[in-house]
Motif scaffolding. Sequence first.
Motif, PDB file in Angstrom:
ATOM      1  N   SER A   6      50.868  30.309  21.419  1.00  0.00           N
ATOM      2  CA  SER A   6      48.779  30.616  20.791  1.00  0.00           C
ATOM      3  C   SER A   6      49.428  29.720  19.283  1.00  0.00           C
ATOM      4  N   CYS A   7      48.440  29.118  19.099  1.00  0.00           N
ATOM      5  CA  CYS A   7      48.743  28.191  17.461  1.00  0.00           C
ATOM      6  C   CYS A   7      48.894  29.314  16.057  1.00  0.00           C
ATOM      7  N   PRO A   8      49.770  29.618  15.492  1.00  0.00           N
ATOM      8  CA  PRO A   8      49.970  30.518  14.345  1.00  0.00           C
ATOM      9  C   PRO A   8      49.070  30.457  13.335  1.00  0.00           C
ATOM     10  N   ILE A   9      48.188  29.335  13.333  1.00  0.00           N
ATOM     11  CA  ILE A   9      47.338  28.998  12.346  1.00  0.00           C
ATOM     12  C   ILE A   9      46.275  29.829  13.417  1.00  0.00           C
ATOM     13  N   CYS A  10      45.245  28.915  13.533  1.00  0.00           N
ATOM     14  CA  CYS A  10      44.101  30.027  14.513  1.00  0.00           C
ATOM     15  C   CYS A  10      44.230  30.827  16.101  1.00  0.00           C
ATOM     16  N   ASP A  11      45.625  31.214  16.519  1.00  0.00           N
ATOM     17  CA  ASP A  11      45.746  31.702  16.997  1.00  0.00           C
ATOM     18  C   ASP A  11      45.011  31.491  18.439  1.00  0.00           C
ATOM     19  N   PHE A  25      50.909  23.943  16.463  1.00  0.00           N
ATOM     20  CA  PHE A  25      49.837  24.123  16.287  1.00  0.00           C
ATOM     21  C   PHE A  25      49.273  23.161  17.562  1.00  0.00           C
ATOM     22  N   CYS A  26      47.928  23.657  17.681  1.00  0.00           N
ATOM     23  CA  CYS A  26      46.494  23.754  18.612  1.00  0.00           C
ATOM     24  C   CYS A  26      45.916  22.259  18.210  1.00  0.00           C
ATOM     25  N   SER A  27      46.198  21.626  16.978  1.00  0.00           N
ATOM     26  CA  SER A  27      45.687  20.491  16.069  1.00  0.00           C
ATOM     27  C   SER A  27      46.441  20.154  15.416  1.00  0.00           C
ATOM     28  N   ARG A  29      44.767  19.375  12.389  1.00  0.00           N
ATOM     29  CA  ARG A  29      43.805  20.601  11.495  1.00  0.00           C
ATOM     30  C   ARG A  29      44.647  21.344  11.073  1.00  0.00           C
ATOM     31  N   CYS A  30      45.249  22.281  11.539  1.00  0.00           N
ATOM     32  CA  CYS A  30      45.991  23.934  11.909  1.00  0.00           C
ATOM     33  C   CYS A  30      47.205  23.108  10.996  1.00  0.00           C
ATOM     34  N   ARG A  31      48.026  22.738  11.734  1.00  0.00           N
ATOM     35  CA  ARG A  31      49.359  21.865  11.178  1.00  0.00           C
ATOM     36  C   ARG A  31      49.156  21.584   9.738  1.00  0.00           C
TER      37      ARG A  31
END
Length: 69
Positions: A6-11, A25-27, A29-31
Amino acid sequence: MVRAPSCPICDATVAPDTHEKTFPFCSARCRNIDLFRWAEGRYALVEPLTPDKLAEIELREEMEGEDGG
Ligand SMILES: [Zn+2]
């Protein structure tokens, strides 16, 4: 059963075919948000980002991008 990363930013669940450039990261943007946190020097604060917080960060990124003095 393998637990999906799961993305550590937005989960959000990170798709198995996520580009290596943005993993884990999922994208992108989250990176960028992750980099933004480092730049802010308060990465130690591991708190889930709320939609409001995300919007705030995006606004600040836009302002920085429009530096047409
Ligand atoms: Zn994410």
